[in-house]
Scaffold this motif. Structure first.
Motif, short mmCIF file in Angstrom:
data_model
loop_
_atom_site.label_atom_id
_atom_site.label_comp_id
_atom_site.label_asym_id
_atom_site.label_seq_id
_atom_site.Cartn_x
_atom_site.Cartn_y
_atom_site.Cartn_z
N ASN A 1 -0.23 -4.60 0.39
CA ASN A 1 1.11 -4.95 -0.28
C ASN A 1 1.42 -3.84 1.23
O ASN A 1 0.59 -2.41 1.65
N ARG A 2 1.64 -4.27 2.59
CA ARG A 2 2.70 -4.24 4.22
C ARG A 2 3.46 -3.12 3.55
O ARG A 2 3.14 -1.93 4.25
N ASN A 3 3.96 -3.09 2.95
CA ASN A 3 4.77 -1.60 2.15
C ASN A 3 4.66 -0.34 1.93
O ASN A 3 5.58 0.75 1.45
N GLN A 4 3.71 -0.60 1.10
CA GLN A 4 2.88 0.98 0.45
C GLN A 4 1.60 1.75 1.54
O GLN A 4 1.93 0.53 2.48
N VAL A 5 2.13 2.65 1.26
CA VAL A 5 1.79 3.83 2.37
C VAL A 5 0.40 3.17 2.11
O VAL A 5 -0.43 3.63 4.08
N ASP A 6 -0.82 2.71 1.62
CA ASP A 6 -2.11 2.57 1.88
C ASP A 6 -2.30 0.95 2.21
O ASP A 6 -2.89 0.88 3.08
N GLY A 7 -1.05 0.47 2.66
CA GLY A 7 -1.33 -0.67 3.38
C GLY A 7 -0.91 -0.82 5.11
O GLY A 7 -0.59 -2.26 5.50
N THR A 8 -0.49 0.30 5.48
CA THR A 8 0.43 -0.14 6.74
C THR A 8 -0.78 0.21 7.93
O THR A 8 -0.17 0.02 9.29
N ASP A 9 -2.08 -0.14 7.60
CA ASP A 9 -2.84 -0.16 9.00
C ASP A 9 -2.45 -1.21 9.81
O ASP A 9 -2.45 -2.81 8.58
N GLY A 10 -3.51 -1.58 10.63
CA GLY A 10 -3.56 -3.00 11.41
C GLY A 10 -4.47 -3.50 10.39
O GLY A 10 -3.85 -4.92 11.50
#
Length: 561
Positions: free
Chosen positions: A73-82
């Motif tokens: 989940n790109r919108n969750q804080v753990d999913g923001t990586d490249g």
């Protein structure tokens, strides 16, 4: 790791640095001209562009990763990586996609149009492509946008969002003339409204905090892209995406994309043995030299908005909670020496980056690094004034050593080199640097996101939206979002509020530069240098390589033969 929600945006990842870029040359020649960021052409990329219709139909793209994503989940804080972005961009809807010139364009696979239809109040109308649907056959509708706007608004702390930028300003999302039209009304003007819905997820994900936070940890759940998930093997460290038969847009040329975790030192042999089809060169000169010797491989280059930096943790109770201490220590860091040592042997003219918000080469770039310039004598005086007195090699205050942990991903040659350089420089002002390598799979979730570090090396990718793309990084709020060092102040917050409401691009850029000045003064982080994009690519691979400022078009990637 890249920022969530946006195409080409501020991003974060375990520190990697592209330290050279070579004009497209094959391994056969063993030659090539090394270029630095100052020599790179602006607004272009190097991807071996070809008409997708002329490419081979089928084949697997074998794509190396340093590690698998912590959360899909790109919108969750753990999913923001490249790593998550590389996978999810082939699977999820986007409102706009970034172009090579740094601009953006509507992604017409998902939206027929996105228009500002009212200024008072500000209303943006999203007309969804009537063919767009999730892979279970459910149409993409205004309700998906409404649910995401609520989840990312920051009003419900149960949703651990990576960024609430922009969504905090949304007053409501309503149905338009039918289910395929969403009308988004803002409570106040918001100049960078195009940054919203860059990573659109289904309503089912954004209505339940448990699904939002944990439902996408093991694998993607419900997608809507040119590819679909075939398998995720965390034990074998592979992800396989297959061509999506439900896809309504241009037919992908590839049959599959196979993501595989590989140690960086193994990349040249894997490319030479045809186990992978490209690799990012990074800061390892050996990776560059070995790429030149691999037959039928090109090194493609472009200017990208990525830079390396060192993050300081200013959370309450941390050793750097006092901004005066952060700034004093930062005055003992010689960025010129670091830059020369890290890249000088191949880029003699490399310079430290002087701005946290704008990339060098863009019209709004200003160098504000003089706010915290290298001055070890002043650093020592300020440390004395703060009560950290020199006692032998290490300063002490109230019996406590001035010892700070440099937490970094292990087995990364760049991290190892930069940590030793910092250790030597800070020793000269009486600061003891304790180097703490951790497994790369643990760096983000167990250290960076939770603030378990004093100093940490990371990399950001700058956004075409300087306010929306930076708010979650430098704004200080109750929820951390991407301000992992918990550093900020009321002045920075007020400037973000003012800039967010500003519709004039020039005035907004002026405010963004004022924000950068304040970020320097707050001791948030120490930028090192902007890195060019250099990728070793199989010569038969088209429409991929060094993308620079642009997003990837996964449907166009393929092989010439």
């Amino acid at each position: 790791m890249r920022r969530a929600r946006r195409g080409l945006v501020l991003a974060l990842a375990p520190l990697t640095a592209v330290v050279m870029a070579v004009s497209g040359c094959s391994g056969d020649s063993g030659g090539g001209e090394i270029k630095g960021a100052q020599e790179q052409p602006k607004g272009v990329n190097d991807i071996n562009p070809r008409d997708p219709g002329s490419l081979k139909d089928g084949g697997d793209l074998r794509w190396p990763l340093d590690r698998l994503p912590d959360n899909f989940n790109r919108n969750q804080v753990d999913g923001t990586d490249g790593y998550a972005k590389r996978v999810m961009d082939a699977l999820m809807p986007h409102a706009f996609r970034a172009k090579a010139d740094g601009g953006v364009a509507v992604d017409t696979n998902y939206f027929e149009s996105i228009e500002l239809t009212s200024k008072q109040p500000q209303v943006v109308t999203y007309r969804i492509n009537p063919k767009a649907s999730w892979d279970d056959g459910t149409p993409i509708t205004w309700e998906d946008l409404a649910a995401q706007a609520r989840a990312l608004s920051g009003t419900d702390p149960a949703f651990r969002v990576g960024s609430s930028s922009g969504y905090r300003e949304v007053e409501r999302v309503e149905k338009g003339r039918d289910d395929r039209e969403a009308k988004v009304t803002f409570r106040a003007p918001y100049g960078e409204w195009r940054a919203l819905f860059a990573d659109l997820y289904p309503k089912s994900t954004n209505t339940d905090p448990a699904v939002f936070n944990q439902g996408w940890v093991e694998r993607p759940v419900l997608t809507a892209g040119p590819f679909r998930v075939e398998s995720v093997d965390r034990t074998g460290k592979t992800i396989i995406l297959a061509r999506n038969d439900r896809w309504w847009g241009p037919r992908p040329r590839l049959d599959r994309i196979v993501f595989r975790v590989l140690e960086r030192g193994a990349l040249p042999d894997a490319l030479a043995n045809k186990e992978i089809d490209f690799y990012e060169i990074g800061s390892n000169v050996d990776l560059f030299q070995r790429a030149k010797g691999i037959a039928d491989v090109q090194i493609r280059q472009a200017l990208q908005p990525k830079y390396n930096l060192t993050l300081f943790n200013g959370a309450p109770g941390s050793v750097f909670a006092d901004p005066k201490l952060r700034v004093a220590v930062q005055r003992g860091i010689n960025r010129e020496v670091l830059t020369r040592a890290l890249v000088g042997q191949i880029l003699p003219d490399a310079k430290p980056l002087g701005n946290h918000v704008f990339a060098e080469g863009t019209k709004d770039y200003r160098d504000h690094s003089g706010e915290v310039g290298f001055d070890p004598d002043r650093a020592r005086r300020e440390l004395d004034e703060l009560g950290w007195k020199a006692e032998g090699d290490v300063r002490r205050k109230d019996g406590r050593e001035l010892a700070v942990r440099f937490v970094m991903s292990a087995n990364n040659p760049f991290n190892e080199q930069v940590s030793k350089l910092y250790q030597d420089q800070l020793r000269q002002i009486g600061v003891k640097l304790v180097i703490q390598p951790v497994p790369s799979s643990e760096f983000s979730k167990n250290h960076l996101v939770v603030g378990n570090f004093d100093i940490a090396p990371i990399a950001w990718e700058l956004s075409p939206f300087p306010i929306d793309g930076n708010t979650s990084v430098y704004r200080l709020a109750n929820d951390v979002q991407q301000n992992y060092g918990r550093v900020g102040n009321d002045s920075i917050n007020r400037l973000f509020e003012e800039a967010g409401r500003e519709l004039d691009d020039a005035r907004r850029a002026e405010l963004a530069n004022r924000i950068d000045e304040e970020v320097w003064r707050a001791g948030h982080s120490v930028p090192l240098y902007q890195v060019p994009d250099a990728v070793a690519v199989r010569s038969t691979l088209a429409n991929t390589g060094a993308f620079g400022f642009a997003d990837r078009d996964y449907t166009a990637i393929g092989f010439t033969g």
